[in-house]
Design a protein around this motif. Structure first.
Motif, short mmCIF file in Angstrom:
data_model
loop_
_atom_site.label_atom_id
_atom_site.label_comp_id
_atom_site.label_asym_id
_atom_site.label_seq_id
_atom_site.Cartn_x
_atom_site.Cartn_y
_atom_site.Cartn_z
N TYR A 156 3.14 14.59 7.07
CA TYR A 156 2.86 14.10 5.72
C TYR A 156 4.13 13.58 5.05
O TYR A 156 4.10 12.57 4.32
CB TYR A 156 2.26 15.23 4.86
CG TYR A 156 0.96 15.78 5.36
CD1 TYR A 156 0.07 14.97 6.06
CD2 TYR A 156 0.61 17.11 5.15
CE1 TYR A 156 -1.14 15.47 6.53
CE2 TYR A 156 -0.60 17.61 5.61
CZ TYR A 156 -1.46 16.80 6.31
OH TYR A 156 -2.65 17.30 6.77
N ASN B 108 5.02 10.13 6.62
CA ASN B 108 4.05 9.14 6.14
C ASN B 108 4.27 8.84 4.66
O ASN B 108 4.13 7.69 4.22
CB ASN B 108 2.62 9.65 6.37
CG ASN B 108 2.23 9.67 7.83
OD1 ASN B 108 2.86 9.03 8.67
ND2 ASN B 108 1.19 10.41 8.16
N GLY B 109 4.63 9.87 3.90
CA GLY B 109 4.89 9.67 2.48
C GLY B 109 6.11 8.79 2.23
O GLY B 109 6.12 7.97 1.31
N VAL C 297 4.87 5.27 2.77
CA VAL C 297 4.09 4.82 1.62
C VAL C 297 5.03 4.54 0.44
O VAL C 297 4.89 3.53 -0.27
CB VAL C 297 3.04 5.86 1.24
CG1 VAL C 297 2.35 5.50 -0.07
CG2 VAL C 297 2.00 6.02 2.34
N TYR D 165 4.05 2.72 10.35
CA TYR D 165 4.75 3.39 9.26
C TYR D 165 6.26 3.29 9.44
O TYR D 165 7.00 3.09 8.46
CB TYR D 165 4.34 4.86 9.18
CG TYR D 165 3.04 5.11 8.46
CD1 TYR D 165 2.90 4.74 7.13
CD2 TYR D 165 1.98 5.75 9.09
CE1 TYR D 165 1.72 4.99 6.44
CE2 TYR D 165 0.79 5.99 8.41
CZ TYR D 165 0.67 5.61 7.09
OH TYR D 165 -0.51 5.84 6.43
N GLU E 117 1.91 11.70 -3.21
CA GLU E 117 0.55 11.23 -2.96
C GLU E 117 0.08 11.61 -1.56
O GLU E 117 -1.08 12.01 -1.37
CB GLU E 117 0.48 9.71 -3.14
CG GLU E 117 0.60 9.26 -4.59
CD GLU E 117 0.30 7.79 -4.74
OE1 GLU E 117 0.06 7.12 -3.73
OE2 GLU E 117 0.31 7.31 -5.90
N THR E 118 0.95 11.48 -0.57
CA THR E 118 0.57 11.80 0.80
C THR E 118 0.33 13.30 0.95
O THR E 118 -0.60 13.72 1.65
CB THR E 118 1.66 11.34 1.78
OG1 THR E 118 1.90 9.95 1.58
CG2 THR E 118 1.22 11.56 3.22
N GLN F 299 -5.04 10.69 -5.70
CA GLN F 299 -3.76 10.03 -5.52
C GLN F 299 -3.37 9.20 -6.74
O GLN F 299 -2.22 9.19 -7.16
CB GLN F 299 -3.79 9.15 -4.27
CG GLN F 299 -3.78 9.93 -2.97
CD GLN F 299 -3.82 9.02 -1.77
OE1 GLN F 299 -4.75 8.25 -1.58
NE2 GLN F 299 -2.80 9.11 -0.93
#
Length: 286
Positions: free
Chosen positions: A7, A10-11, A14, A137, A247-248, A259
Motif C-alpha cells: 500500500y 502504491n500510495g 498515486v 506504478y 488514500e491508498t 478516498q
C-alpha cells in the motif's frame, strides 16, 4: 507487513501522479495568480487521446507524446481564454477556468462518448522487500521524479524559467525589464497542460478515464497544492505523496469509497492551519 509496504509503494505512485497535476496548479498560480480549476481536464484529455491513438494502432511512445502535446495545447487555449485579455483579474480568470472545464465535458462526450476508457501500460509486477507493486506504478514514480528534476533545472537555469520566476516574484519589475507577463502567463498555462497530460497518460493504464474524472483529479491536485500554499513546489510534492499514501491506505484497509473525503479532509485541515498562522503573523506585525 508486506501488505502495508504494498500500500505504501502504491500510495507513493498515486501521490506522484497527484504531484504532477498539483505542480501544474502551482506553476500557473505563481505566474498569473490564477487558480486553474480546469487542470484536471488536461489529464483527462491526455488519457482519452492515448486510448484513442493506441486503439487506432499508433505505437506506444508516439501515442503518449502526442497526447501530452494535445494536453499542452488545451492548456494554451485555456490560458488564452483566462488571461489572454490584458487587465483580466485573477477572480475573473478563475471563473473562466471553471467555464472551460464545463465546456470540456461537452467536447469530450462528443469526441469520446460518456463511457470510461483505458489504455494498455506496462505489464507485470516487481517484488520489493516482500511487497508487490505493478510495473506501471514504478513507471509513474520514475517519470514523476525525472519531471521534477527537469522542472528544477528549467526554473533554475533556463532563461524562460527565470522569466517565469520573475513574473511570479514581481510582475511589475518583470514588465519594467521587458518581460511580457501576458506571454509568460500563456506559457505557464501550456506548461500546466503539459504536466497534467503527463499525469493523464501515466494514470490511464491504472484506472479508467471518463469525461468527469477531472473532478477527482482536481480535488486531489488542489489539496496537494494547498499544502504548498499554491507557491512552493517541493512542499506541494510532499503533500501529494502524503495524500497518495493516505488514500491508498484508506482503500487498502477497507475504506476505498472514502478516498475523496480523505483529500477534502486533508485540504480543510491544511487551510485551517495556514489561516491560523497568517492570523498569528499579522497580529505579531501589528
Amino acid at each position: 507487513m508486506s501488505a502495508f509496504l504494498t500500500y505504501l509503494l502504491n500510495g507513493l505512485a498515486v501521490g506522484s501522479a497527484i504531484a504532477l497535476i498539483a505542480s501544474g496548479l502551482v506553476v500557473i498560480h505563481r505566474v498569473t495568480g490564477v487558480v486553474n480549476f480546469a487542470q484536471g481536464m488536461f489529464a483527462v484529455v491526455a488519457g482519452l487521446c492515448t486510448s484513442s491513438l493506441l486503439g487506432m494502432g499508433v505505437p506506444h511512445g508516439v501515442s503518449e507524446v502526442a497526447a501530452v502535446l494535445a494536453a499542452a495545447l488545451a492548456g494554451l487555449l485555456t490560458g488564452l481564454a483566462a488571461v489572454g485579455r490584458p487587465g483580466t483579474t485573477p477572480l475573473s480568470s478563475l471563473i473562466v477556468t471553471l467555464g472551460v472545464g464545463v465546456l470540456a465535458y461537452a467536447v469530450e462526450i462528443v469526441l469520446w462518448g460518456d463511457q470510461p476508457r483505458s489504455a494498455p501500460g506496462l505489464t507485470g509486477s516487481v517484488t520489493l522487500l516482500g511487497a508487490h507493486i505493478q510495473t506501471q506504478y514504478l513507471l509513474v514514480i520514475g517519470v514523476a521524479a525525472v519531471t521534477f528534476v527537469l522542472l528544477a533545472l528549467f526554473f533554475g537555469r533556463a532563461y524562460l524559467g527565470k522569466a517565469l520566476t520573475a513574473c511570479a516574484s514581481n510582475p511589475y519589475a518583470a514588465r519594467v525589464v521587458g518581460i511580457d507577463t501576458r506571454r509568460m502567463g500563456l506559457l505557464a498555462f501550456a506548461l500546466g497542460g503539459l504536466l497534467g497530460g503527463i499525469a493523464g497518460v501515466l494514470v490511464t493504464p491504472l484506472r479508467p478515464i471518463s469525461f468527469d474524472s477531472d473532478v477527482t483529479l482536481i480535488v486531489n491536485g488542489f489539496a496537494a497544492a494547498v499544502f504548498g500554499a499554491l507557491t512552493r513546489p517541493v512542499v506541494t510534492l510532499i503533500g501529494a505523496l502524503l495524500l497518495g499514501v493516505a488514500e491508498t491506505m484508506a482503500a487498502g484497509y477497507g475504506y476505498g469509497s472514502h478516498q475523496l473525503e480523505v483529500a477534502l479532509g486533508l485540504m480543510l485541515v491544511v487551510m485551517i492551519v495556514q489561516a491560523g498562522r497568517r492570523t498569528a503573523i499579522s497580529q505579531e506585525s501589528t
